[in-house]
Design a protein around this motif. Structure first.
Motif, mmCIF file in Angstrom:
data_model
loop_
_atom_site.group_PDB
_atom_site.id
_atom_site.type_symbol
_atom_site.label_atom_id
_atom_site.label_comp_id
_atom_site.label_asym_id
_atom_site.label_seq_id
_atom_site.Cartn_x
_atom_site.Cartn_y
_atom_site.Cartn_z
ATOM 1 N N PHE A 87 142.997 -29.287 -27.267
ATOM 2 C CA PHE A 87 142.203 -29.717 -28.416
ATOM 3 C C PHE A 87 142.539 -28.837 -29.615
ATOM 4 C CE2 PHE A 87 139.263 -32.699 -26.383
ATOM 5 C CZ PHE A 87 139.534 -32.437 -25.065
ATOM 6 N N ASN A 88 142.695 -29.454 -30.768
ATOM 7 C CA ASN A 88 143.206 -28.671 -31.890
ATOM 8 C C ASN A 88 142.259 -28.568 -33.078
ATOM 9 O OD1 ASN A 88 143.475 -31.354 -32.574
ATOM 10 N ND2 ASN A 88 145.376 -31.062 -33.707
ATOM 11 N N TYR A 89 141.079 -29.200 -32.998
ATOM 12 C CA TYR A 89 140.135 -29.096 -34.102
ATOM 13 C C TYR A 89 138.742 -28.910 -33.531
ATOM 14 C CZ TYR A 89 138.650 -29.513 -38.876
ATOM 15 O OH TYR A 89 138.154 -29.229 -40.113
ATOM 16 N N TRP A 90 138.043 -27.864 -33.995
ATOM 17 C CA TRP A 90 136.800 -27.426 -33.377
ATOM 18 C C TRP A 90 135.668 -27.321 -34.394
ATOM 19 C CZ3 TRP A 90 136.412 -25.951 -28.134
ATOM 20 C CH2 TRP A 90 137.623 -25.996 -27.432
ATOM 21 N N GLY A 91 134.459 -27.550 -33.884
ATOM 22 C CA GLY A 91 133.274 -27.268 -34.671
ATOM 23 C C GLY A 91 132.884 -25.803 -34.551
ATOM 24 N N GLN A 92 131.768 -25.448 -35.179
ATOM 25 C CA GLN A 92 131.356 -24.050 -35.232
ATOM 26 C C GLN A 92 130.476 -23.655 -34.052
ATOM 27 O OE1 GLN A 92 129.726 -26.421 -36.750
ATOM 28 N NE2 GLN A 92 127.606 -25.949 -36.228
ATOM 29 N N GLY A 93 129.972 -24.619 -33.320
ATOM 30 C CA GLY A 93 129.169 -24.345 -32.137
ATOM 31 C C GLY A 93 127.680 -24.373 -32.387
ATOM 32 N N THR A 94 126.935 -24.625 -31.310
ATOM 33 C CA THR A 94 125.481 -24.594 -31.356
ATOM 34 C C THR A 94 124.981 -23.901 -30.086
ATOM 35 O OG1 THR A 94 123.463 -25.937 -31.653
ATOM 36 C CG2 THR A 94 125.206 -26.898 -30.303
ATOM 37 N N GLN A 95 123.993 -23.029 -30.254
ATOM 38 C CA GLN A 95 123.503 -22.226 -29.134
ATOM 39 C C GLN A 95 122.511 -23.022 -28.290
ATOM 40 O OE1 GLN A 95 124.164 -18.804 -28.211
ATOM 41 N NE2 GLN A 95 123.003 -19.447 -26.392
ATOM 42 N N VAL A 96 122.719 -22.984 -26.984
ATOM 43 C CA VAL A 96 121.776 -23.549 -26.019
ATOM 44 C C VAL A 96 121.315 -22.407 -25.118
ATOM 45 C CG1 VAL A 96 121.495 -25.084 -24.049
ATOM 46 C CG2 VAL A 96 122.758 -25.858 -26.065
ATOM 47 N N THR A 97 120.010 -22.214 -25.062
ATOM 48 C CA THR A 97 119.437 -21.178 -24.215
ATOM 49 C C THR A 97 118.420 -21.808 -23.281
ATOM 50 O OG1 THR A 97 119.708 -19.516 -25.962
ATOM 51 C CG2 THR A 97 118.214 -18.978 -24.154
ATOM 52 N N VAL A 98 118.627 -21.621 -21.979
ATOM 53 C CA VAL A 98 117.725 -22.174 -20.973
ATOM 54 C C VAL A 98 117.019 -20.997 -20.307
ATOM 55 C CG1 VAL A 98 117.483 -23.650 -18.961
ATOM 56 C CG2 VAL A 98 119.324 -24.070 -20.616
ATOM 57 N N SER A 99 115.740 -20.886 -20.579
ATOM 58 C CA SER A 99 114.995 -19.737 -20.093
ATOM 59 C C SER A 99 113.510 -20.053 -20.063
ATOM 60 C CB SER A 99 115.237 -18.526 -21.007
ATOM 61 O OG SER A 99 114.430 -17.430 -20.620
ATOM 62 N N SER A 100 112.829 -19.453 -19.095
ATOM 63 C CA SER A 100 111.378 -19.604 -19.032
ATOM 64 C C SER A 100 110.698 -18.456 -19.762
ATOM 65 C CB SER A 100 110.917 -19.657 -17.575
ATOM 66 O OG SER A 100 111.381 -18.536 -16.876
#
Length: 124
Positions: A111-124
């Motif tokens: 893959f040659n083109y990327w977004g900046q990302g988004t954080q996913v946090t799974v926690s109680s």
């Protein structure tokens, strides 16, 4: 200007759901295969899912099969990742990326083109 923007990340409890969006501007997403990747702290980036340009072919990492679903809405020029039954080990920054082919690749290098990302946090 070509741009991929991820959204929809956040903090969720184990067992919960999130829907990530990958919106493209400056080009048509339906010309390209689109993938979702994730990277947890101290770990390598790993492929999560991919959808072909037509939407007829999808693939998933074994760790998310049966829990995550990738889809695309060409009218909105957006690819989604529906994530259900989330686990703490799903915690990571999630990225979407495109490759200049209609079919999916396997590795991040495909893959040659990327977004900046988004954080996913799974926690109680």
């Amino acid at each position: 200007q070509l741009q991929l923007v991820e959204s929809g990340g956040g903090l969720v409890q184990p067992g919960g759901s999130l829907r990530l969006s990958c919106a493209a501007s400056g080009f048509r997403l339906n010309y390209y295969a689109t993938g979702w990747f994730r990277q947890a702290p101290g770990k390598e980036r790993e492929g999560v899912s991919c959808i072909s340009s037509s939407g007829s072919s999808t693939n998933y990492a074994d760790s998310v099969k049966g829990r995550f679903t990738i889809s695309r809405d060409d009218a909105k020029n957006t690819v989604y990742l529906q994530m259900n039954s989330l686990k703490p080990e799903d915690t990571a920054v999630y990225y979407c990326a495109v490759r200049p082919y209609s079919y999916c690749g396997v590795n991040a290098d495909d893959f040659n083109y990327w977004g900046q990302g988004t954080q996913v946090t799974v926690s109680s």
